[in-house]
Design an enzyme around this catalytic site. Structure first.
Site, PDB file in Angstrom:
ATOM      1  N   SER A   1       5.465  44.283  47.559  1.00 50.80           N
ATOM      2  CA  SER A   1       4.367  45.049  46.899  1.00 50.80           C
ATOM      3  C   SER A   1       3.264  45.117  47.939  1.00 50.80           C
ATOM      4  CB  SER A   1       3.811  44.324  45.668  1.00 50.80           C
ATOM      5  OG  SER A   1       2.626  44.747  45.234  1.00 50.80           O
TER       6      SER A   1
ATOM      7  N   ASP B   1       1.883  50.242  44.185  1.00 47.35           N
ATOM      8  CA  ASP B   1       0.993  50.372  42.831  1.00 47.35           C
ATOM      9  C   ASP B   1      -0.083  51.321  43.029  1.00 47.35           C
ATOM     10  OD1 ASP B   1       2.233  48.211  41.226  1.00 47.35           O
ATOM     11  OD2 ASP B   1       1.869  47.072  43.030  1.00 47.35           O
TER      12      ASP B   1
ATOM     13  N   MET C   1       0.159  52.962  37.156  1.00 46.43           N
ATOM     14  CA  MET C   1      -0.848  52.324  36.069  1.00 46.43           C
ATOM     15  C   MET C   1      -2.170  53.024  35.900  1.00 46.43           C
ATOM     16  SD  MET C   1      -0.242  48.124  37.273  1.00 46.43           S
ATOM     17  CE  MET C   1       0.166  48.502  39.260  1.00 46.43           C
TER      18      MET C   1
ATOM     19  N   HIS D   1       7.604  49.130  47.088  1.00 47.44           N
ATOM     20  CA  HIS D   1       6.794  49.195  45.949  1.00 47.44           C
ATOM     21  C   HIS D   1       5.350  49.473  45.869  1.00 47.44           C
ATOM     22  CE1 HIS D   1       6.534  48.159  41.413  1.00 47.44           C
ATOM     23  NE2 HIS D   1       5.368  47.939  41.737  1.00 47.44           N
TER      24      HIS D   1
ATOM     25  N   MET E   1      -3.126  52.676  40.667  1.00 48.24           N
ATOM     26  CA  MET E   1      -4.445  52.285  39.759  1.00 48.24           C
ATOM     27  C   MET E   1      -5.597  53.345  39.616  1.00 48.24           C
ATOM     28  SD  MET E   1      -4.256  48.093  40.262  1.00 48.24           S
ATOM     29  CE  MET E   1      -2.752  47.196  40.937  1.00 48.24           C
TER      30      MET E   1
ATOM     31  N   MET F   1       6.779  43.993  33.510  1.00 44.89           N
ATOM     32  CA  MET F   1       5.823  43.315  34.092  1.00 44.89           C
ATOM     33  C   MET F   1       5.851  41.961  33.354  1.00 44.89           C
ATOM     34  SD  MET F   1       4.236  45.499  35.980  1.00 44.89           S
ATOM     35  CE  MET F   1       2.931  44.369  36.262  1.00 44.89           C
TER      36      MET F   1
ATOM     37  N   ASP G   1       8.038  42.648  38.162  1.00 44.95           N
ATOM     38  CA  ASP G   1       6.763  42.771  38.796  1.00 44.95           C
ATOM     39  C   ASP G   1       5.743  41.486  38.228  1.00 44.95           C
ATOM     40  OD1 ASP G   1       4.733  43.123  40.732  1.00 44.95           O
ATOM     41  OD2 ASP G   1       4.517  45.278  39.712  1.00 44.95           O
TER      42      ASP G   1
ATOM     43  N   HIS H   1       4.603  52.957  41.258  1.00 46.06           N
ATOM     44  CA  HIS H   1       4.260  52.311  39.735  1.00 46.06           C
ATOM     45  C   HIS H   1       3.096  52.768  39.542  1.00 46.06           C
ATOM     46  CE1 HIS H   1       3.400  48.537  37.518  1.00 46.06           C
ATOM     47  NE2 HIS H   1       3.577  49.466  36.619  1.00 46.06           N
TER      48      HIS H   1
END
Length: 216
Positions: free
Chosen positions: A6, A33, A66, A31, A35, A135, A173, A64
């Site tokens: 991550s 993330d 979010m 990975h 956001m 998650m 994750d 990913h």
């Protein structure tokens, strides 16, 4: 077991170098993330940053999202070089339409569910998914503790995927470390996202190798 470091846990001041470091250490997937400060109470980075990083490795970029309205940004992340795009069933976008957008761009579609969301939320779309992301912490921040009861969702999904004759992968994750990864492997997880366990280790290669060994 595939290990997806991550990048939320990396040193952002040397972002590109960190990708190269974990690539050389044996990472299978990167990975990332994303956001928006609305869907989750944190802000990270967007498509322009990912596009600049794409040339650092040929490993798959697992993006990913979010964010509240993922459908508005699918083309941006596809253009940035995403290989997999996961978004949340709890988002404000129409799920089927967002999957359509991802598929039209030739990107692998995935759905993610928060700890409080029943696994049933992904079942209507399972046949269309490359991957389901379960998650194992509340999304938004790294360094949280693994929720072992989320493995019930994984076991259920593993059976459902097999019963339907699908090849859908299961990713988890949150809180993946030396003391939790065997639990994930036993439940039937295919991909483990690991942040602190990789970037916080003195030797990233040794950390990734050990995580894989612990899966049996």
């Amino acid at each position: 077991m595939l290990i997806a470091p991550s990048l939320l846990s990396c040193d952002f001041s040397i972002f590109r170098d960190e990708i190269i470091r974990v690539d050389e250490a044996g990472a299978d997937i990167m990975h990332l993330d994303v956001m928006d400060g609305h869907f989750v109470p944190n802000l990270t980075f967007g498509a322009p940053v990912i596009k600049k990083l794409r040339g650092a490795t040929d490993k798959p970029f697992d993006v990913h999202l979010m964010i509240s309205e993922p459908h508005r940004y699918i083309n941006d992340f596809a253009d940035a070089g995403a290989d997999i795009i996961s978004f949340h069933t709890e988002c404000d976008s129409d799920i089927a339409e967002t999957l359509d957008l991802i598929e039209k761009r030739g990107v692998k579609p995935a759905l993610a569910i928060k700890p409080g969301t029943p696994v049933d939320a992904v079942l209507p779309y399972l046949d269309r998914l490359y991957m389901v992301l379960v998650m194992t912490v509340e999304p938004g921040f790294g360094g949280q503790s693994f929720m072992p009861d989320m493995m019930e969702k994984v076991v259920f999904l593993r059976k459902e995927i097999a019963d339907r004759g699908l090849k859908t992968l299961i990713e988890v994750d949150g809180g993946i470390a030396k003391n939790t990864i065997a639990t994930a492997a036993k439940a039937g997880v295919d991909i483990c996202v690991a942040g602190t366990a990789v970037f916080g280790a003195p030797d990233a290669k040794a950390a990734i190798d050990e995580l894989k060994v612990l899966c049996g």
